[in-house]
Design a protein around this motif. Structure first.
Motif, PDB file in Angstrom:
ATOM      1  N   SER A  58       0.860  -1.189   0.000  1.00  0.00           N
ATOM      2  CA  SER A  58       0.000   0.000   0.000  1.00  0.00           C
ATOM      3  C   SER A  58       0.887   1.227   0.000  1.00  0.00           C
ATOM      4  CB  SER A  58      -0.883   0.033   1.256  1.00  0.00           C
ATOM      5  OG  SER A  58      -1.743  -1.070   1.283  1.00  0.00           O
ATOM      6  N   LEU A  59       0.537   2.204  -0.811  1.00  0.00           N
ATOM      7  CA  LEU A  59       1.287   3.454  -0.839  1.00  0.00           C
ATOM      8  C   LEU A  59       0.403   4.559  -0.270  1.00  0.00           C
ATOM      9  CD1 LEU A  59       3.559   4.738  -3.686  1.00  0.00           C
ATOM     10  CD2 LEU A  59       2.043   6.299  -2.475  1.00  0.00           C
ATOM     11  N   ILE A  60       0.887   5.199   0.785  1.00  0.00           N
ATOM     12  CA  ILE A  60       0.130   6.264   1.442  1.00  0.00           C
ATOM     13  C   ILE A  60       0.946   7.550   1.386  1.00  0.00           C
ATOM     14  CG2 ILE A  60      -0.931   7.059   3.592  1.00  0.00           C
ATOM     15  CD1 ILE A  60      -1.026   4.079   4.448  1.00  0.00           C
ATOM     16  N   GLU A 115      -9.141  15.634  -6.014  1.00  0.00           N
ATOM     17  CA  GLU A 115      -9.353  16.278  -7.316  1.00  0.00           C
ATOM     18  C   GLU A 115      -8.111  16.204  -8.199  1.00  0.00           C
ATOM     19  OE1 GLU A 115     -12.361  17.274  -4.623  1.00  0.00           O
ATOM     20  OE2 GLU A 115     -10.230  17.737  -4.381  1.00  0.00           O
ATOM     21  N   VAL A 116      -6.943  16.474  -7.621  1.00  0.00           N
ATOM     22  CA  VAL A 116      -5.714  16.506  -8.441  1.00  0.00           C
ATOM     23  C   VAL A 116      -4.942  15.188  -8.409  1.00  0.00           C
ATOM     24  CG1 VAL A 116      -5.441  18.996  -8.210  1.00  0.00           C
ATOM     25  CG2 VAL A 116      -4.267  17.497  -6.605  1.00  0.00           C
ATOM     26  N   ASP A 117      -5.140  14.383  -7.348  1.00  0.00           N
ATOM     27  CA  ASP A 117      -4.377  13.142  -7.222  1.00  0.00           C
ATOM     28  C   ASP A 117      -5.186  11.886  -7.525  1.00  0.00           C
ATOM     29  OD1 ASP A 117      -1.558  13.793  -6.087  1.00  0.00           O
ATOM     30  OD2 ASP A 117      -2.916  15.091  -4.974  1.00  0.00           O
ATOM     31  N   GLY A 118      -6.478  12.046  -7.741  1.00  0.00           N
ATOM     32  CA  GLY A 118      -7.303  10.894  -8.092  1.00  0.00           C
ATOM     33  C   GLY A 118      -8.110  10.383  -6.914  1.00  0.00           C
ATOM     34  N   GLU A 119      -9.290   9.929  -7.195  1.00  0.00           N
ATOM     35  CA  GLU A 119     -10.217   9.463  -6.166  1.00  0.00           C
ATOM     36  C   GLU A 119      -9.691   8.274  -5.373  1.00  0.00           C
ATOM     37  OE1 GLU A 119     -13.202  10.523  -5.085  1.00  0.00           O
ATOM     38  OE2 GLU A 119     -13.085  12.307  -6.338  1.00  0.00           O
ATOM     39  N   ASN A 120      -8.814   7.466  -5.980  1.00  0.00           N
ATOM     40  CA  ASN A 120      -8.330   6.250  -5.313  1.00  0.00           C
ATOM     41  C   ASN A 120      -7.016   6.434  -4.576  1.00  0.00           C
ATOM     42  OD1 ASN A 120     -10.530   4.691  -6.269  1.00  0.00           O
ATOM     43  ND2 ASN A 120      -9.523   4.485  -8.261  1.00  0.00           N
ATOM     44  N   SER A 131      -4.345  19.989  14.199  1.00  0.00           N
ATOM     45  CA  SER A 131      -5.638  20.558  14.603  1.00  0.00           C
ATOM     46  C   SER A 131      -6.748  20.090  13.655  1.00  0.00           C
ATOM     47  CB  SER A 131      -5.577  22.088  14.621  1.00  0.00           C
ATOM     48  OG  SER A 131      -5.269  22.600  13.334  1.00  0.00           O
ATOM     49  N   GLU A 132      -6.354  19.700  12.454  1.00  0.00           N
ATOM     50  CA  GLU A 132      -7.294  19.104  11.505  1.00  0.00           C
ATOM     51  C   GLU A 132      -6.558  17.996  10.754  1.00  0.00           C
ATOM     52  OE1 GLU A 132      -9.942  20.261   7.538  1.00  0.00           O
ATOM     53  OE2 GLU A 132      -9.009  21.847   8.732  1.00  0.00           O
ATOM     54  N   ILE A 133      -7.199  16.839  10.628  1.00  0.00           N
ATOM     55  CA  ILE A 133      -6.589  15.707   9.925  1.00  0.00           C
ATOM     56  C   ILE A 133      -7.572  15.204   8.874  1.00  0.00           C
ATOM     57  CG2 ILE A 133      -5.712  13.342  10.148  1.00  0.00           C
ATOM     58  CD1 ILE A 133      -4.872  14.097  13.019  1.00  0.00           C
ATOM     59  N   VAL A 134      -7.085  15.102   7.642  1.00  0.00           N
ATOM     60  CA  VAL A 134      -7.901  14.595   6.534  1.00  0.00           C
ATOM     61  C   VAL A 134      -7.259  13.298   6.061  1.00  0.00           C
ATOM     62  CG1 VAL A 134      -8.735  15.038   4.195  1.00  0.00           C
ATOM     63  CG2 VAL A 134      -8.529  16.935   5.819  1.00  0.00           C
ATOM     64  N   CYS A 135      -8.053  12.257   5.935  1.00  0.00           N
ATOM     65  CA  CYS A 135      -7.488  11.008   5.412  1.00  0.00           C
ATOM     66  C   CYS A 135      -8.448  10.367   4.417  1.00  0.00           C
ATOM     67  CB  CYS A 135      -7.136  10.049   6.538  1.00  0.00           C
ATOM     68  SG  CYS A 135      -8.502   9.570   7.596  1.00  0.00           S
ATOM     69  N   ARG A 136      -7.871   9.687   3.423  1.00  0.00           N
ATOM     70  CA  ARG A 136      -8.660   9.005   2.394  1.00  0.00           C
ATOM     71  C   ARG A 136      -8.091   7.614   2.164  1.00  0.00           C
ATOM     72  NH1 ARG A 136     -12.135  11.557  -0.937  1.00  0.00           N
ATOM     73  NH2 ARG A 136     -11.716  10.046  -2.594  1.00  0.00           N
ATOM     74  N   HIS A 137      -8.982   6.646   2.092  1.00  0.00           N
ATOM     75  CA  HIS A 137      -8.620   5.265   1.770  1.00  0.00           C
ATOM     76  C   HIS A 137      -7.533   4.709   2.683  1.00  0.00           C
ATOM     77  CE1 HIS A 137     -11.186   5.466  -1.719  1.00  0.00           C
ATOM     78  NE2 HIS A 137     -10.515   6.512  -2.179  1.00  0.00           N
ATOM     79  N   LEU A 147      -1.788   5.988  10.871  1.00  0.00           N
ATOM     80  CA  LEU A 147      -2.681   7.121  11.131  1.00  0.00           C
ATOM     81  C   LEU A 147      -2.718   7.433  12.620  1.00  0.00           C
ATOM     82  CD1 LEU A 147      -4.824   9.200  10.324  1.00  0.00           C
ATOM     83  CD2 LEU A 147      -6.531   7.367  10.432  1.00  0.00           C
ATOM     84  N   SER A 148      -2.828   6.400  13.447  1.00  0.00           N
ATOM     85  CA  SER A 148      -2.858   6.596  14.899  1.00  0.00           C
ATOM     86  C   SER A 148      -1.569   7.244  15.394  1.00  0.00           C
ATOM     87  CB  SER A 148      -3.072   5.252  15.593  1.00  0.00           C
ATOM     88  OG  SER A 148      -3.006   5.390  16.996  1.00  0.00           O
ATOM     89  N   PHE A 149      -0.438   6.782  14.872  1.00  0.00           N
ATOM     90  CA  PHE A 149       0.851   7.349  15.256  1.00  0.00           C
ATOM     91  C   PHE A 149       0.915   8.840  14.911  1.00  0.00           C
ATOM     92  CE2 PHE A 149       5.131   8.578  13.812  1.00  0.00           C
ATOM     93  CZ  PHE A 149       5.829   8.435  15.002  1.00  0.00           C
ATOM     94  N   LEU A 150       0.496   9.189  13.698  1.00  0.00           N
ATOM     95  CA  LEU A 150       0.557  10.590  13.255  1.00  0.00           C
ATOM     96  C   LEU A 150      -0.405  11.469  14.048  1.00  0.00           C
ATOM     97  CD1 LEU A 150       0.753  10.019   9.395  1.00  0.00           C
ATOM     98  CD2 LEU A 150       2.582  10.876  10.874  1.00  0.00           C
ATOM     99  N   MET A 151      -1.555  10.924  14.406  1.00  0.00           N
ATOM    100  CA  MET A 151      -2.534  11.694  15.181  1.00  0.00           C
ATOM    101  C   MET A 151      -2.013  12.028  16.572  1.00  0.00           C
ATOM    102  SD  MET A 151      -6.086   9.757  14.152  1.00  0.00           S
ATOM    103  CE  MET A 151      -7.125  10.702  15.248  1.00  0.00           C
ATOM    104  N   ASN A 152      -1.137  11.164  17.093  1.00  0.00           N
ATOM    105  CA  ASN A 152      -0.628  11.360  18.448  1.00  0.00           C
ATOM    106  C   ASN A 152       0.785  11.910  18.484  1.00  0.00           C
ATOM    107  OD1 ASN A 152      -2.783  10.148  20.331  1.00  0.00           O
ATOM    108  ND2 ASN A 152      -2.591   8.633  18.720  1.00  0.00           N
ATOM    109  N   LEU A 153       1.285  12.320  17.327  1.00  0.00           N
ATOM    110  CA  LEU A 153       2.637  12.853  17.253  1.00  0.00           C
ATOM    111  C   LEU A 153       2.676  14.250  17.854  1.00  0.00           C
ATOM    112  CD1 LEU A 153       5.316  11.829  16.050  1.00  0.00           C
ATOM    113  CD2 LEU A 153       4.771  13.088  13.976  1.00  0.00           C
ATOM    114  N   ASN A 154       3.627  14.486  18.734  1.00  0.00           N
ATOM    115  CA  ASN A 154       3.769  15.790  19.375  1.00  0.00           C
ATOM    116  C   ASN A 154       5.064  16.430  18.893  1.00  0.00           C
ATOM    117  OD1 ASN A 154       3.702  18.001  21.051  1.00  0.00           O
ATOM    118  ND2 ASN A 154       4.404  16.885  22.847  1.00  0.00           N
ATOM    119  N   LEU A 155       4.949  17.471  18.071  1.00  0.00           N
ATOM    120  CA  LEU A 155       6.124  18.087  17.460  1.00  0.00           C
ATOM    121  C   LEU A 155       6.757  19.175  18.313  1.00  0.00           C
ATOM    122  CD1 LEU A 155       4.820  18.388  13.798  1.00  0.00           C
ATOM    123  CD2 LEU A 155       6.268  16.615  14.770  1.00  0.00           C
ATOM    124  N   SER A 156       6.077  19.582  19.355  1.00  0.00           N
ATOM    125  CA  SER A 156       6.633  20.640  20.197  1.00  0.00           C
ATOM    126  C   SER A 156       6.886  20.105  21.601  1.00  0.00           C
ATOM    127  CB  SER A 156       5.667  21.830  20.264  1.00  0.00           C
ATOM    128  OG  SER A 156       4.430  21.426  20.784  1.00  0.00           O
TER     129      SER A 156
END
Length: 202
Positions: A58-60, A115-120, A131-137, A147-156
């Motif tokens: 899978s490529l994300i 729109e620019v990268d394709g529906e899939n 503060s906002e996270i958008v994810c597809r497929h 996804l869970s790791f990135l949602m809980n990542l603390n950069l500061s």
């Protein structure tokens, strides 16, 4: 033109290394690149397909968008100045150079979108420190863990506070365990702790 040829060669060599890693029982491989335009992203996808052959994968795409000047400046001063790119540079000149680099990319960077990268296309988009996270497929065990790791990542940098409860009635009687109520002193402590934490949030 010479630069673009070298850039493409480096790009393919890096993906070759990534494919070799995944084919050698690697679970997650990270291809760290700017990938400013949809055309670049399609090139990467097509090259991966060609190299991976029959291997299922899978490529994300992961994109971090930050529009907070304070956070950008903090990031430049705390991390970018330590980059090998700026070894032995004057810190002020290095910071200014990186600001110019950001302006350069802003001119032609195209954000990920269906729109620019394709529906899939599978992607995770983190905006302004999560503060906002958008994810597809994002489907399956490993993608959901990413996804869970990135949602809980603390950069500061953030402090961690450890505290015991205030004095309890069992503390006074030297009883260990149980579910005791707080003593008068314990209640006083809990109220003082609230005042302290409220000030820390300011």
């Amino acid at each position: 033109k010479e630069y673009l040829i070298v850039h493409e060669e480096c790009l393919m060599k890096t993906i070759d290394d990534l494919v070799e890693f995944v084919n050698s029982d690697g679970i997650v491989g990270i291809f760290d690149a700017t990938n400013t335009k949809p055309a670049y992203r399609r090139f990467v996808e097509e090259y991966c397909d060609k190299k991976m052959g029959e291997v299922k994968y899978s490529l994300i795409w992961i994109e971090s968008i930050c529009e907070l000047d304070r956070v950008i400046e903090q990031n430049i001063l705390k991390t970018k100045l330590k980059s090998p790119d700026y070894k032995e540079w004057n810190p002020e000149k290095a910071a200014e150079d990186f600001r110019e680099r950001i302006k350069h990319f802003e001119k032609y960077y195209v954000n990920l979108s269906a729109e620019v990268d394709g529906e899939n296309t599978s992607f995770i988009q983190l905006k302004n420190h999560g503060s906002e996270i958008v994810c597809r497929h994002i489907v399956g065990y490993v993608p959901s863990k990413i996804l869970s790791f990135l949602m809980n990542l603390n950069l500061s940098e953030k402090p961690i506070y450890l505290t015991r409860h205030g004095q309890s009635m069992f503390n006074i009687k030297n009883i260990i365990g149980g579910d005791s109520s707080l003593s008068e002193l314990g209640v006083k402590y809990s109220k003082a702790l609230k005042v302290f934490m409220d000030k820390e949030r300011e």
